[in-house]
Design a protein around this motif. Structure first.
Motif, PDB file in Angstrom:
ATOM      1  N   PRO B 121      46.931  33.363  57.367  1.00  0.00           N
ATOM      2  CA  PRO B 121      46.633  32.771  56.051  1.00  0.00           C
ATOM      3  C   PRO B 121      45.160  32.957  55.689  1.00  0.00           C
ATOM      4  O   PRO B 121      44.311  32.160  56.066  1.00  0.00           O
ATOM      5  CB  PRO B 121      46.965  31.291  56.258  1.00  0.00           C
ATOM      6  CG  PRO B 121      46.770  31.058  57.722  1.00  0.00           C
ATOM      7  CD  PRO B 121      46.957  32.360  58.432  1.00  0.00           C
ATOM      8  N   VAL B 122      44.854  34.029  54.944  1.00  0.00           N
ATOM      9  CA  VAL B 122      43.447  34.297  54.630  1.00  0.00           C
ATOM     10  C   VAL B 122      42.996  33.589  53.354  1.00  0.00           C
ATOM     11  O   VAL B 122      41.832  33.663  52.986  1.00  0.00           O
ATOM     12  CB  VAL B 122      43.148  35.796  54.493  1.00  0.00           C
ATOM     13  CG1 VAL B 122      43.065  36.454  55.846  1.00  0.00           C
ATOM     14  CG2 VAL B 122      44.177  36.475  53.624  1.00  0.00           C
ATOM     15  N   GLY B 123      43.921  32.920  52.666  1.00  0.00           N
ATOM     16  CA  GLY B 123      43.527  32.183  51.466  1.00  0.00           C
ATOM     17  C   GLY B 123      43.674  32.978  50.192  1.00  0.00           C
ATOM     18  O   GLY B 123      44.366  33.995  50.162  1.00  0.00           O
ATOM     19  N   PRO B 124      43.017  32.532  49.114  1.00  0.00           N
ATOM     20  CA  PRO B 124      43.234  33.114  47.778  1.00  0.00           C
ATOM     21  C   PRO B 124      42.846  34.591  47.682  1.00  0.00           C
ATOM     22  O   PRO B 124      43.338  35.309  46.807  1.00  0.00           O
ATOM     23  CB  PRO B 124      42.361  32.261  46.858  1.00  0.00           C
ATOM     24  CG  PRO B 124      41.409  31.550  47.746  1.00  0.00           C
ATOM     25  CD  PRO B 124      42.070  31.400  49.073  1.00  0.00           C
ATOM     26  N   ILE B 125      41.974  35.038  48.578  1.00  0.00           N
ATOM     27  CA  ILE B 125      41.501  36.424  48.503  1.00  0.00           C
ATOM     28  C   ILE B 125      42.649  37.423  48.616  1.00  0.00           C
ATOM     29  O   ILE B 125      42.599  38.536  48.103  1.00  0.00           O
ATOM     30  CB  ILE B 125      40.453  36.672  49.615  1.00  0.00           C
ATOM     31  CG1 ILE B 125      39.662  37.951  49.319  1.00  0.00           C
ATOM     32  CG2 ILE B 125      41.107  36.762  50.969  1.00  0.00           C
ATOM     33  CD1 ILE B 125      38.541  38.188  50.278  1.00  0.00           C
ATOM     34  N   GLU B 126      43.716  36.964  49.264  1.00  0.00           N
ATOM     35  CA  GLU B 126      44.880  37.808  49.537  1.00  0.00           C
ATOM     36  C   GLU B 126      45.459  38.429  48.268  1.00  0.00           C
ATOM     37  O   GLU B 126      45.857  39.584  48.259  1.00  0.00           O
ATOM     38  CB  GLU B 126      45.937  36.929  50.208  1.00  0.00           C
ATOM     39  CG  GLU B 126      47.033  37.679  50.909  1.00  0.00           C
ATOM     40  CD  GLU B 126      47.986  36.704  51.576  1.00  0.00           C
ATOM     41  OE1 GLU B 126      49.146  37.052  51.707  1.00  0.00           O
ATOM     42  OE2 GLU B 126      47.560  35.586  51.938  1.00  0.00           O
ATOM     43  N   ALA B 127      45.532  37.630  47.198  1.00  0.00           N
ATOM     44  CA  ALA B 127      46.212  38.085  45.982  1.00  0.00           C
ATOM     45  C   ALA B 127      45.254  38.717  44.975  1.00  0.00           C
ATOM     46  O   ALA B 127      45.687  39.240  43.960  1.00  0.00           O
ATOM     47  CB  ALA B 127      46.949  36.910  45.336  1.00  0.00           C
ATOM     48  N   LYS B 128      43.952  38.653  45.239  1.00  0.00           N
ATOM     49  CA  LYS B 128      42.977  39.161  44.256  1.00  0.00           C
ATOM     50  C   LYS B 128      43.008  40.683  44.188  1.00  0.00           C
ATOM     51  O   LYS B 128      43.265  41.367  45.175  1.00  0.00           O
ATOM     52  CB  LYS B 128      41.574  38.704  44.665  1.00  0.00           C
ATOM     53  CG  LYS B 128      41.330  37.231  44.390  1.00  0.00           C
ATOM     54  CD  LYS B 128      39.892  37.014  43.919  1.00  0.00           C
ATOM     55  CE  LYS B 128      39.681  35.600  43.449  1.00  0.00           C
ATOM     56  NZ  LYS B 128      39.312  34.701  44.545  1.00  0.00           N
ATOM     57  N   SER B 129      42.730  41.192  42.997  1.00  0.00           N
ATOM     58  CA  SER B 129      42.593  42.643  42.886  1.00  0.00           C
ATOM     59  C   SER B 129      41.560  42.985  41.823  1.00  0.00           C
ATOM     60  O   SER B 129      41.240  42.172  40.949  1.00  0.00           O
ATOM     61  CB  SER B 129      43.941  43.285  42.559  1.00  0.00           C
ATOM     62  OG  SER B 129      44.346  42.874  41.271  1.00  0.00           O
ATOM     63  N   LEU B 130      41.016  44.180  41.954  1.00  0.00           N
ATOM     64  CA  LEU B 130      40.019  44.661  40.994  1.00  0.00           C
ATOM     65  C   LEU B 130      40.645  45.775  40.169  1.00  0.00           C
ATOM     66  O   LEU B 130      41.434  46.568  40.683  1.00  0.00           O
ATOM     67  CB  LEU B 130      38.792  45.213  41.727  1.00  0.00           C
ATOM     68  CG  LEU B 130      38.058  44.241  42.642  1.00  0.00           C
ATOM     69  CD1 LEU B 130      36.985  44.994  43.419  1.00  0.00           C
ATOM     70  CD2 LEU B 130      37.443  43.121  41.840  1.00  0.00           C
ATOM     71  N   ALA B 131      40.286  45.842  38.877  1.00  0.00           N
ATOM     72  CA  ALA B 131      40.827  46.905  38.041  1.00  0.00           C
ATOM     73  C   ALA B 131      39.752  47.963  37.818  1.00  0.00           C
ATOM     74  O   ALA B 131      38.640  47.663  37.393  1.00  0.00           O
ATOM     75  CB  ALA B 131      41.294  46.331  36.711  1.00  0.00           C
ATOM     76  N   PHE B 132      40.106  49.215  38.162  1.00  0.00           N
ATOM     77  CA  PHE B 132      39.215  50.338  37.843  1.00  0.00           C
ATOM     78  C   PHE B 132      39.935  51.187  36.813  1.00  0.00           C
ATOM     79  O   PHE B 132      40.800  51.992  37.169  1.00  0.00           O
ATOM     80  CB  PHE B 132      38.942  51.180  39.089  1.00  0.00           C
ATOM     81  CG  PHE B 132      38.199  50.428  40.151  1.00  0.00           C
ATOM     82  CD1 PHE B 132      36.829  50.265  40.075  1.00  0.00           C
ATOM     83  CD2 PHE B 132      38.878  49.883  41.230  1.00  0.00           C
ATOM     84  CE1 PHE B 132      36.148  49.578  41.058  1.00  0.00           C
ATOM     85  CE2 PHE B 132      38.198  49.199  42.206  1.00  0.00           C
ATOM     86  CZ  PHE B 132      36.833  49.036  42.125  1.00  0.00           C
ATOM     87  N   GLY B 133      39.618  50.998  35.553  1.00  0.00           N
ATOM     88  CA  GLY B 133      40.352  51.725  34.518  1.00  0.00           C
ATOM     89  C   GLY B 133      41.815  51.340  34.580  1.00  0.00           C
ATOM     90  O   GLY B 133      42.162  50.168  34.517  1.00  0.00           O
TER      91      GLY B 133
END
Lengths: 350, 287
Positions: B121-133
């Protein structure tokens, strides 16, 4: 003399095993069937790793291919499973040719990983075969095993149920395969080619210098063991009646266990795998109530054998007692009949 | 743009495989030891991180910091007590001992933790994503990839810039001459395996954070890792990274064509490369 003794004891054991099904006890027959099949696989792996120096971790490839072709023959082409099994063995052998072209370019550890990867490719490819159930697998059609030649005869002669007759037939075939493997291995290993093979294993440079071609011999062993392994795979899955890619190409069931059996029994000896399979079966029965504990024990025994008795139980026993059933060595040539020799002998009062 | 997306996903997946493979590559390159238990040791690491995290109520990233020295110790002990005894010209004994170890670890984990799949369980970081274009990239895969590069950089720094690394290279090239120079191969080996298990623990962290794991998944991970090492070439750490990326990209494109082809495509890439270059792409050391 020693040879005769070894041969006699083997004959007695085989005869005893052959009559087991006549006393009923289907559970025992099924258990022993699996033991015999594992022994066939072990004898084959022993030929590869113990004599030809080919440490393969991918023999499940041939088990799976033999089994799948047998299923294809029974389900798609309407053949009986025994003929299908034979075709399975042949297809496994044919397939071993391109596989050999790939893995024989690799040495040692690369060879081991290469064979494993090829087996995994086959597992994944066969799970694409939708006609045979894809990834979930399929079962032999009802009655396919009962239509095998011989089953009807057994039912009439012994008056047993069809399922029991199938068990008996597959059991005897497995026993026959073990005997055939033992005889073939013994003859092959004592032949000119077998001696060459052992020479290559013991000292490749010296063997080549006297004209032994290692690649040809190794390729031959790879081909023949693929055939026998494929046959055995088909037989196992005739008895099981169900197939799936994960079961047919299982690295644990058809290679890991087999490796432990050979190593614990004594690699590079013919009786070694027999001893190993007995130890394996004993452990399995003894610890059957404790889930996978027997696997842990098996792994530990394998490690201990490698650390302290590299020649395995049989190798250690031979070294300790000097008894060697099924020896692979030829008797040393008779001393040349020169006068000088005779003189020195007579001095020693001969 | 779907191809670009697949390529990037593949590269990121390849980063994880490179992490699986880096420790293996180090050990294989230095002592030609085929550690068939490497995959199971990674899984063991994942359970260790999970256990420490649960017992002390820590985030897996912090728990991994505690697990690192423990795994180093385990690797050091493993090499000293077990593996050093079976090293030699014959590849069979080390192969079998590590195979035995693999079966023991796998089934011991099964007894202890059952076959249920777990996740770190790594926490909220698990679902985060960055958009590049038009392409969106998960933060966890990105961190995994960065860690893989960092690990390879560190290992290369150790390998080429430190006294230990010099001992590693010397022993790899010619262990007899290395001994004449006062290097004790067994100590070098113990250190190497310790470092390899440290890397394995880092791999375990990302393995457990990105996907479910259970005791049986070790051997498959080992196979990918080994393919990466072999494609890369014996003893080349950058080669291993590239090998991992190739497997990852091949798997991603295979999966894009048809989901069941993912693993198959990785294996096929491995076979094709070995057919052309039996010693891998960038072999440093000789077999």
């Amino acid at each position: 003399m020693k040879n005769a003794l070894g041969l006699l004891s083997l004959l007695v054991i085989v005869a005893a095993l052959a009559v087991v099904p006549l006393f009923g006890l289907r559970a025992l027959v099924q258990d022993l069937f699996m033991v015999l099949c594992l022994l066939v696989l072990a004898l084959n792996w022993n030929m590869l790793a113990g004599f030809a120096g080919l440490v393969s971790v991918g023999q499940q490839l041939f088990v799976g291919v033999g089994a799948y072709v047998m299923f294809a023959a029974a389900i798609l082409w309407g053949l009986d499973p025994l003929t299908g099994g034979l075709i399975g063995g042949l297809v496994a052998m044919v397939l071993s040719v391109p596989v050999a072209f790939f893995v024989f370019r690799l040495n040692g550890a690369y060879f081991a990983i290469g064979t494993w990867a090829v087996a995994d490719i086959a597992r994944l490819s066969f799970s694409q075969w939708q006609a045979l159930g894809g990834g979930t697998g399929t079962a032999l059609p009802r009655g396919a095993a009962r239509d095998m030649p011989g089953v009807q005869l057994l039912r009439e002669v012994l008056g047993v149920s069809p399922a029991a007759a199938v068990d008996m037939l597959t059991y005897w075939l497995a026993l026959g395969l073990v005997v055939a493997m033992l005889v073939a291995s013994w003859i092959f290993l004592r032949s000119r080619m077998g001696l060459g093979l052992q020479a290559v294993r013991d000292n490749p440079v010296a063997a080549r210098s006297v004209g032994v071609d290692p690649v040809r011999l190794k390729a031959l062993v790879f081909l023949l063991t693929a055939f026998a392994t494929g046959l055995c795979g088909a037989l196992i899955f005739i008895q099981t009646g169900r197939i799936s890619p994960d079961a047919a190409f299982s690295v644990i069931d058809w290679t890991a266990f087999v490796i432990f059996i050979v190593v614990i029994g004594g690699i590079g000896t013919l009786p070694g795998p027999i001893i190993g399979v007995l130890v394996f079966y004993g452990l399995q029965r003894l610890l059957s109530d404790y889930g996978t504990v027997y696997l842990i024990v098996l792994g530990v025994i394998g490690i201990v054998v490698m650390l302290f008795a590299r020649r395995g139980l049989w190798g250690g026993f031979t070294q300790w007692t000097g008894v060697n059933l099924l020896p692979l060595e030829h008797a040393p040539p008779k001393r040349p009949d020169t006068g000088i020799r005779r003189n020195t002998r007579s001095v020693h009062g001969e | 743009m779907i191809w670009l997306d697949t390529l990037i996903q593949g590269l990121l997946l390849g980063g994880l495989y490179a992490l699986f493979a880096a420790g293996l590559s180090l050990v294989f390159g230095i002592m030609r030891l085929v550690n068939l238990a490497h995959g199971d040791l990674i899984v063991l690491g994942a359970y260790l991180i999970l256990g420490i995290g649960t017992a002390l109520g820590l985030n897996p990233f912090v728990a991994a910091l505690i697990a690192l020295p423990l795994m180093f110790l385990l690797g050091w002990l493993l090499q000293t007590v077990l593996l050093n005894r079976v090293l030699g010209d014959d590849i069979l004994p080390p192969l079998l001992v590590t195979f035995g170890l693999s079966v023991v670890i796998q089934n011991a984990l099964l007894e202890q933790f059952t076959a249920d799949s777990r996740r770190l369980p790594v926490g909220p970081i698990e679902a985060k994503s960055l958009a590049f274009g038009s392409v969106s990239v998960g933060v966890m895969p990105l961190i995994t990839f960065a860690s893989a590069i960092l690990v390879i950089l560190c290992l290369n720094w150790i390998f080429y810039r430190t006294a230990i690394g010099r001992a590693f290279r010397a022993t790899s090239d010619d262990s007899v001459t290395a001994q004449l120079m006062g290097i004790r191969p067994r100590r070098v080996f113990a250190l190497a395996t310790g470092i390899a298990l440290v890397v394995a623990t880092i791999a375990a962290l990302y393995l457990g954070a990105r996907a479910n794991f259970d005791p049986s998944i070790g051997p498959a991970r080992l196979l990918y890792a080994f393919e990466a090492v072999i494609i890369g070439g014996l003893g080349s750490l950058w080669g291993t990274l590239i090998g991992g990326l190739i497997i990852g990209v091949a798997q991603a494109f295979g999966a894009a064509l048809k989901l069941e082809w993912q693993i198959l495509a990785g294996h096929v890439a491995f076979v094709l490369i070995l057919l052309v270059r039996p010693r891998g792409l960038f072999p440093r050391a000789h077999d």
